[in-house]
Design a protein around this motif. Structure first.
Motif, PDB file in Angstrom:
ATOM      1  N   ARG A   1       0.831  -1.207   0.000  1.00 48.77           N
ATOM      2  CA  ARG A   1       0.000   0.000   0.000  1.00 48.77           C
ATOM      3  C   ARG A   1       0.864   1.256   0.000  1.00 48.77           C
ATOM      4  O   ARG A   1       0.547   2.245  -0.668  1.00 48.77           O
ATOM      5  CB  ARG A   1      -0.919  -0.010   1.221  1.00 48.77           C
ATOM      6  N   SER A   2       1.981   1.214   0.725  1.00 45.93           N
ATOM      7  CA  SER A   2       2.878   2.367   0.762  1.00 45.93           C
ATOM      8  C   SER A   2       3.526   2.602  -0.600  1.00 45.93           C
ATOM      9  O   SER A   2       3.697   3.753  -1.019  1.00 45.93           O
ATOM     10  CB  SER A   2       3.966   2.155   1.814  1.00 45.93           C
TER      11      SER A   2
ATOM     12  N   ASN B   1       0.704   4.031  -2.989  1.00 44.53           N
ATOM     13  CA  ASN B   1       0.295   5.399  -2.663  1.00 44.53           C
ATOM     14  C   ASN B   1       1.461   6.374  -2.614  1.00 44.53           C
ATOM     15  O   ASN B   1       1.248   7.580  -2.476  1.00 44.53           O
ATOM     16  CB  ASN B   1      -0.433   5.423  -1.319  1.00 44.53           C
TER      17      ASN B   1
END
Length: 107
Positions: free
Chosen positions: A27-28, A31
């Motif tokens: 997710r990091s 995003n």
């Protein structure tokens, strides 16, 4: 039997922490910002009533000052790292005792 349960739960928590870390890392990357799932959001998903329900249980069952002093800070920790450390602690507690050095069985 209790050590077996501690090892089993510890292994599951270490695995869950690793999976959570991979999900948070993916997710990091997507995003382009470092982000972790907090224990607060995990409690909101797992427990009915979420954090307000947990707060009412802690303040009535234990002590109101315990919520402000401890639980508020614990709920802000990353869930994956917290699960990993609790699992590692349970694995340490549930480890088999070592054989004594120089001990001969049957003598």
């Amino acid at each position: 039997m209790l050590k077996f349960l501690a090892r089993t739960l510890g292994l599951l928590l270490v695995a869950a922490g690793f999976v959570g870390l991979v999900i948070d890392g993916a997710r990091s990357i997507v995003n382009n910002v470092i982000s972790f799932t907090s224990v607060d959001s995990l409690v909101g998903l797992v427990m009915p009533g979420g954090v307000p329900g947990l707060q009412s249980r802690v303040t009535t069952g234990l002590s109101p000052w315990l919520w402000d002093a401890l639980f508020v800070h614990l709920l802000q920790l990353p869930a994956s790292v917290t699960a990993f450390f609790i699992g590692a602690f349970l694995l340490w507690v549930g480890q088999k005792s070592a054989e004594p050095i120089g001990y001969l069985a049957g003598r």
